[in-house]
Write an enzyme that holds these catalytic residues in place. Sequence first.
Site, PDB file in Angstrom:
ATOM      1  N   SER A  99     -11.807 -71.575  18.981  1.00  0.00           N
ATOM      2  CA  SER A  99     -12.621 -72.220  17.942  1.00  0.00           C
ATOM      3  C   SER A  99     -11.766 -72.693  16.773  1.00  0.00           C
ATOM      4  O   SER A  99     -12.079 -73.700  16.138  1.00  0.00           O
ATOM      5  CB  SER A  99     -13.696 -71.244  17.434  1.00  0.00           C
ATOM      6  OG  SER A  99     -14.556 -70.885  18.471  1.00  0.00           O
ATOM      7  N   ARG A 112      -7.995 -63.662  26.744  1.00  0.00           N
ATOM      8  CA  ARG A 112      -7.096 -64.791  26.989  1.00  0.00           C
ATOM      9  C   ARG A 112      -5.649 -64.339  27.138  1.00  0.00           C
ATOM     10  O   ARG A 112      -4.947 -64.781  28.016  1.00  0.00           O
ATOM     11  CB  ARG A 112      -7.186 -65.800  25.832  1.00  0.00           C
ATOM     12  CG  ARG A 112      -8.465 -66.597  25.838  1.00  0.00           C
ATOM     13  CD  ARG A 112      -8.743 -67.220  24.487  1.00  0.00           C
ATOM     14  NE  ARG A 112      -8.990 -66.188  23.497  1.00  0.00           N
ATOM     15  CZ  ARG A 112      -9.427 -66.412  22.282  1.00  0.00           C
ATOM     16  NH1 ARG A 112      -9.610 -67.639  21.865  1.00  0.00           N
ATOM     17  NH2 ARG A 112      -9.652 -65.413  21.460  1.00  0.00           N
ATOM     18  N   LYS A 129     -16.493 -63.648   6.033  1.00  0.00           N
ATOM     19  CA  LYS A 129     -15.822 -64.677   6.830  1.00  0.00           C
ATOM     20  C   LYS A 129     -16.447 -66.032   6.544  1.00  0.00           C
ATOM     21  O   LYS A 129     -17.642 -66.221   6.757  1.00  0.00           O
ATOM     22  CB  LYS A 129     -15.999 -64.310   8.314  1.00  0.00           C
ATOM     23  CG  LYS A 129     -14.877 -64.791   9.206  1.00  0.00           C
ATOM     24  CD  LYS A 129     -14.979 -64.103  10.562  1.00  0.00           C
ATOM     25  CE  LYS A 129     -14.140 -64.770  11.618  1.00  0.00           C
ATOM     26  NZ  LYS A 129     -14.229 -64.101  12.914  1.00  0.00           N
ATOM     27  N   HIS A 157     -16.015 -70.147  25.820  1.00  0.00           N
ATOM     28  CA  HIS A 157     -17.184 -69.258  25.683  1.00  0.00           C
ATOM     29  C   HIS A 157     -18.199 -69.530  26.801  1.00  0.00           C
ATOM     30  O   HIS A 157     -18.742 -68.607  27.413  1.00  0.00           O
ATOM     31  CB  HIS A 157     -17.875 -69.485  24.322  1.00  0.00           C
ATOM     32  CG  HIS A 157     -17.032 -69.168  23.134  1.00  0.00           C
ATOM     33  ND1 HIS A 157     -16.916 -70.014  22.063  1.00  0.00           N
ATOM     34  CD2 HIS A 157     -16.260 -68.092  22.842  1.00  0.00           C
ATOM     35  CE1 HIS A 157     -16.121 -69.478  21.152  1.00  0.00           C
ATOM     36  NE2 HIS A 157     -15.705 -68.312  21.598  1.00  0.00           N
TER      37      HIS A 157
HETATM   38  P1  ADP Z   1     -14.600 -63.226  17.582  1.00  0.00           P
HETATM   39  O1  ADP Z   1     -14.546 -63.708  16.164  1.00  0.00           O
HETATM   40  O2  ADP Z   1     -15.477 -62.039  17.785  1.00  0.00           O
HETATM   41  O3  ADP Z   1     -13.274 -63.096  18.288  1.00  0.00           O
HETATM   42  P2  ADP Z   1     -14.981 -65.652  19.061  1.00  0.00           P
HETATM   43  O4  ADP Z   1     -16.108 -66.591  18.851  1.00  0.00           O
HETATM   44  O5  ADP Z   1     -13.620 -66.130  18.692  1.00  0.00           O
HETATM   45  O6  ADP Z   1     -15.422 -64.368  18.309  1.00  0.00           O
HETATM   46  O7  ADP Z   1     -14.927 -65.182  20.586  1.00  0.00           O
HETATM   47  C1  ADP Z   1     -16.002 -64.532  21.204  1.00  0.00           C
HETATM   48  C2  ADP Z   1     -15.558 -64.039  22.577  1.00  0.00           C
HETATM   49  O8  ADP Z   1     -15.193 -65.150  23.390  1.00  0.00           O
HETATM   50  C3  ADP Z   1     -14.335 -63.128  22.563  1.00  0.00           C
HETATM   51  O9  ADP Z   1     -14.499 -62.145  23.571  1.00  0.00           O
HETATM   52  C4  ADP Z   1     -13.213 -64.040  22.930  1.00  0.00           C
HETATM   53  O10 ADP Z   1     -12.147 -63.344  23.546  1.00  0.00           O
HETATM   54  C5  ADP Z   1     -13.900 -64.959  23.911  1.00  0.00           C
HETATM   55  N1  ADP Z   1     -13.232 -66.249  24.006  1.00  0.00           N
HETATM   56  C6  ADP Z   1     -12.923 -67.103  23.014  1.00  0.00           C
HETATM   57  N2  ADP Z   1     -12.302 -68.212  23.480  1.00  0.00           N
HETATM   58  C7  ADP Z   1     -12.189 -68.046  24.828  1.00  0.00           C
HETATM   59  C8  ADP Z   1     -11.616 -68.819  25.893  1.00  0.00           C
HETATM   60  N3  ADP Z   1     -11.010 -69.970  25.664  1.00  0.00           N
HETATM   61  N4  ADP Z   1     -11.713 -68.340  27.152  1.00  0.00           N
HETATM   62  C9  ADP Z   1     -12.314 -67.147  27.378  1.00  0.00           C
HETATM   63  N5  ADP Z   1     -12.864 -66.363  26.419  1.00  0.00           N
HETATM   64  C10 ADP Z   1     -12.801 -66.799  25.161  1.00  0.00           C
END
Ligand code: ADP
Length: 160
Positions: free
Chosen positions: A132, A95, A46, A22
């Site tokens: 995450s 990703r 959630k 992130h």
């Molecule tokens: P959501 O529940 O909306 O998917 P996340 O917190 O999992 O929320 O992710 C938020 C954003 O960050 C999304 O656009 C996701 O693709 C991006 N993201 C998550 N992990 C990575 C990573 N390792 N590298 C790049 N982008 C990421």
Amino acid sequence: MVVEKNRRAIFPGSFDPFTIGHESIVRRGLEMFDHIVIAVGINADKRCMFSAEERVGFIRKVFEGQDEISVMTYTGLTIDFARENDCQHILRGLRTSADFEFERAIAQVNKQLSGIDTAFLLTSPEHTPVNSTIVRDILRHGGDASAFLPEKIRGVVKLS
Ligand code: ADP
């Protein structure tokens, strides 16, 4: 006189918790946008490991002193929150091809409903496996997740 438009984007997500993946998207996004609103989504359906306040606190600590970043929580539609905060774009990370298929539909619908475009950044190769869910699993089982957490919150993100 040329008046430069202030380009603002919203970066929405659950961020449970915020990872180096992130962080990288936000820092790279600042090359494209003047201001990024990191929007922590509150979804009653959630169950999260960290409360909204904790998730916001972690992210504020990562970007402490950076005025071009703000961190907020939101409920409801991302496009509504984007408009309320004067954001003309949504920023998301990609990703894998699975991410792409999922994101494509949402982005196209958001565009149709609001005119707001989504800008995608491909993850840096070293961050592709970081997510995450894996961080939560490591924490839940007492492991060391620090390699996947932004430097400023290593040792801060832990189960209370
Ligand atoms: P959501 O529940 O909306 O998917 P996340 O917190 O999992 O929320 O992710 C938020 C954003 O960050 C999304 O656009 C996701 O693709 C991006 N993201 C998550 N992990 C990575 C990573 N390792 N590298 C790049 N982008 C990421």
